[in-house]
Design an enzyme around this catalytic site. Structure first.
Site, short mmCIF file in Angstrom:
data_model
loop_
_atom_site.label_atom_id
_atom_site.label_comp_id
_atom_site.label_asym_id
_atom_site.label_seq_id
_atom_site.Cartn_x
_atom_site.Cartn_y
_atom_site.Cartn_z
N LYS A 210 22.25 34.55 19.81
CA LYS A 210 22.74 35.42 20.89
C LYS A 210 23.68 34.64 21.81
O LYS A 210 24.68 34.16 21.36
CB LYS A 210 21.53 36.02 21.62
CG LYS A 210 20.41 36.53 20.68
CD LYS A 210 20.78 37.76 19.91
CE LYS A 210 19.77 38.13 18.82
NZ LYS A 210 18.37 38.17 19.21
N ASP B 143 10.39 32.67 25.92
CA ASP B 143 11.59 33.01 25.16
C ASP B 143 12.62 33.50 26.16
O ASP B 143 12.50 34.60 26.70
CB ASP B 143 11.25 34.10 24.13
CG ASP B 143 12.46 34.53 23.30
OD1 ASP B 143 13.61 34.30 23.74
OD2 ASP B 143 12.26 35.11 22.22
N ARG C 251 16.85 17.76 5.29
CA ARG C 251 15.75 18.53 5.88
C ARG C 251 15.12 17.80 7.07
O ARG C 251 14.46 18.39 7.89
CB ARG C 251 14.70 18.87 4.81
CG ARG C 251 13.62 19.80 5.32
CD ARG C 251 12.87 20.57 4.24
NE ARG C 251 12.81 19.93 2.95
CZ ARG C 251 12.03 18.88 2.64
NH1 ARG C 251 11.21 18.39 3.55
NH2 ARG C 251 12.05 18.37 1.44
N TYR D 127 10.53 41.09 22.02
CA TYR D 127 11.30 41.32 20.81
C TYR D 127 10.33 41.79 19.72
O TYR D 127 9.26 41.22 19.55
CB TYR D 127 11.97 40.00 20.42
CG TYR D 127 12.89 40.08 19.25
CD1 TYR D 127 14.08 40.79 19.33
CD2 TYR D 127 12.59 39.44 18.06
CE1 TYR D 127 14.95 40.84 18.26
CE2 TYR D 127 13.45 39.49 16.98
CZ TYR D 127 14.62 40.20 17.08
OH TYR D 127 15.46 40.25 16.02
C1 LIG Z 1 17.08 38.10 18.47
C2 LIG Z 1 15.87 37.61 19.14
C3 LIG Z 1 14.92 36.84 18.45
C4 LIG Z 1 15.05 36.54 16.99
O1 LIG Z 1 16.16 35.74 16.76
P1 LIG Z 1 16.96 35.70 15.35
O2 LIG Z 1 17.99 34.67 15.61
O3 LIG Z 1 17.52 37.07 15.13
O4 LIG Z 1 15.98 35.34 14.31
C5 LIG Z 1 13.82 36.38 19.17
N1 LIG Z 1 13.66 36.66 20.47
C6 LIG Z 1 14.56 37.41 21.16
C7 LIG Z 1 14.33 37.69 22.60
C8 LIG Z 1 15.68 37.91 20.51
O5 LIG Z 1 16.55 38.67 21.17
#
Ligand SMILES: *Cc1c(COP(=O)(O)O)cnc(C)c1O
Length: 394
Positions: free
Chosen positions: A210, A185, A60, A113
């Site tokens: 992604k 983000d 962890r 998101y």
């Molecule tokens: C998919 C996404 C998230 C969340 O990510 P996960 O890996 O699905 O938890 C946060 N911000 C953006 C812009 C995203 O496309």
């Protein structure tokens, strides 16, 4: 033709010695272990005394496979340090928990998101964190939203789903002048196209699920920034526990090696598809920052060498036509998410806001009938012909 490859995306390469690992393994091994052992009580005491660099204790608190992926990401981001999480949402929610407190105010810029907004409304509100939405990056809109104060400005760049690209440098200045932090983000761009820290952001976040991992086979999240801040997040992660598993860290590390190549190709194809869609009589509107018709085209050109693999568009036939198109397409899969090697398509409100319905999605700023298309690595002609045929059937 210039013989120089595009300079946009390649991180400074690691040295030769850093490319050799345990037992001279070329690739960092998967340390599939929860605990690390000590040879003696004296070794354990030395570890706790901070005398043993590069040793590990309990999973962890860190794992060498995770550390290898973090080092690669930090190079890609141009960051002092990066920290990986079990998912993008683990990164977003952990950063919110770290930087906010009761009465502190979070300001979210424009669209984002869905679950980023949900985490504030459904979770942080219970702990007394207040939040506001700023309609746009215009100083008047930011000023209005910040009337109750601001501790943290959060912006998704480009934003989901219409790919708005605010000027990160100006947002950073605006936040700094108010003693607030700017967190960006940049999932949709990936560090191959956008490195928010270079423009003054305090932290860059990613859903590494992604583009960073890029193959739709792992869930991961990341935060990158100054070492001191990332160290504080790491300490908090030891408490919250949202660590990335070794196997996932390995897959992410492997995916990041081809990030620049994938995103360059996906960006080229997406631009061609956006242009094709823009000329299609069935299409009312295309959202892609690479098009001169996009409201943030000029800013995007300044911040990014290319515009990414995600685009969205609206059909003249509205939501019913969108439903038909999603069914008519043969190549992209109908699946949530984006950023993988396979193209993905969705009627966005139906995929991401099914519980709220089309009207509820619209209230959240998502146009009913908006199609989101994630461009994979298929040939442009294959995707274009598929779209042409699909549009002909609706
Ligand atoms: C998919 C996404 C998230 C969340 O990510 P996960 O890996 O699905 O938890 C946060 N911000 C953006 C812009 C995203 O496309």
């Amino acid at each position: 033709m210039s013989p120089t490859p595009p300079s946009s995306a390649q991180p400074p390469s690691e040295g030769r010695s850093e490319r050799s690992h345990e037992r001279r393994s070329l690739i960092p091994p998967i340390f599939q272990t929860a605990s690390f052992t000590f040879g003696s009580a004296a070794e354990l005491a030395a570890f706790h005394g901070g005398e043993e660099d590069g040793t590990y204790f309990y999973g962890r608190y860190g794992n060498p496979t995770q550390a290898a992926a973090e080092a690669r990401l930090a190079r890609l981001e141009g960051a002092e340090a990066s920290l990986l999480y079990a998912s993008g949402m683990a990164a977003v929610s952990s950063v919110f928990l770290a930087l906010l407190a009761p009465e502190a105010r979070l300001l979210i810029l424009g669209e984002s998101y869905r679950h980023t907004r949900d985490v504030t409304e459904k979770l942080l509100a219970r702990y007394g964190v207040r939040y506001a939405l700023a309609e746009s990056e215009a100083p008047a809109a930011l000023g209005e939203a910040a009337r109750g104060g601001v501790r943290l400005l959060f912006a998704e760049v480009p934003s989901n789903p219409t790919l708005r690209v605010p000027d990160i440098g100006r947002l950073a200045e605006w936040a700094r002048a108010r003693g607030a932090r700017l967190v960006v983000d940049a999932t949709i761009a990936s560090p191959a196209l956008l490195r928010p820290l270079e423009h003054g952001a305090d932290l860059a976040l990613h859903s590494a699920t992604k583009y960073l991992s890029g193959h739709n086979d792992v869930l991961a999240g990341a935060a990158s920034g100054p070492r001191e801040l990332v160290d504080a997040l790491r300490e908090q992660q030891a408490l919250l526990g949202g660590i990335l598993a070794p196997q996932s860290a390995f897959l992410l590390d492997r995916g990041m090696k081809t990030l620049a190549l994938r995103v360059e190709r996906q960006s080229q194809t997406a631009l061609c598809l956006a242009e094709f869609l823009g000329g299609s009589p069935q299409v009312a509107r295309v959202h892609y920052p690479g098009l001169s018709s996009h409201p943030d085209h000029a800013t995007a050109r300044r911040l990014m060498p290319a515009f990414g693999g995600l685009l969205s568009f609206e059909l003249r036939g509205g939501p019913a036509a969108a439903d038909r198109l999603v069914d008519a397409l043969r190549v992209p899969v109908l699946a949530p998410g984006f950023g993988g090697t396979e193209s993905q398509v969705e009627h966005h409100a139906r995929m991401a806001y099914a519980d709220l319905g089309l009207e509820g999605a619209q209230a959240r700023g998502v146009a009913p009938g908006l199609i989101r298309y994630s461009v994979g690595l298929e040939d442009f002609e294959v995707l274009r012909d598929d779209l042409r045929e699909g549009l002909g059937k609706i």
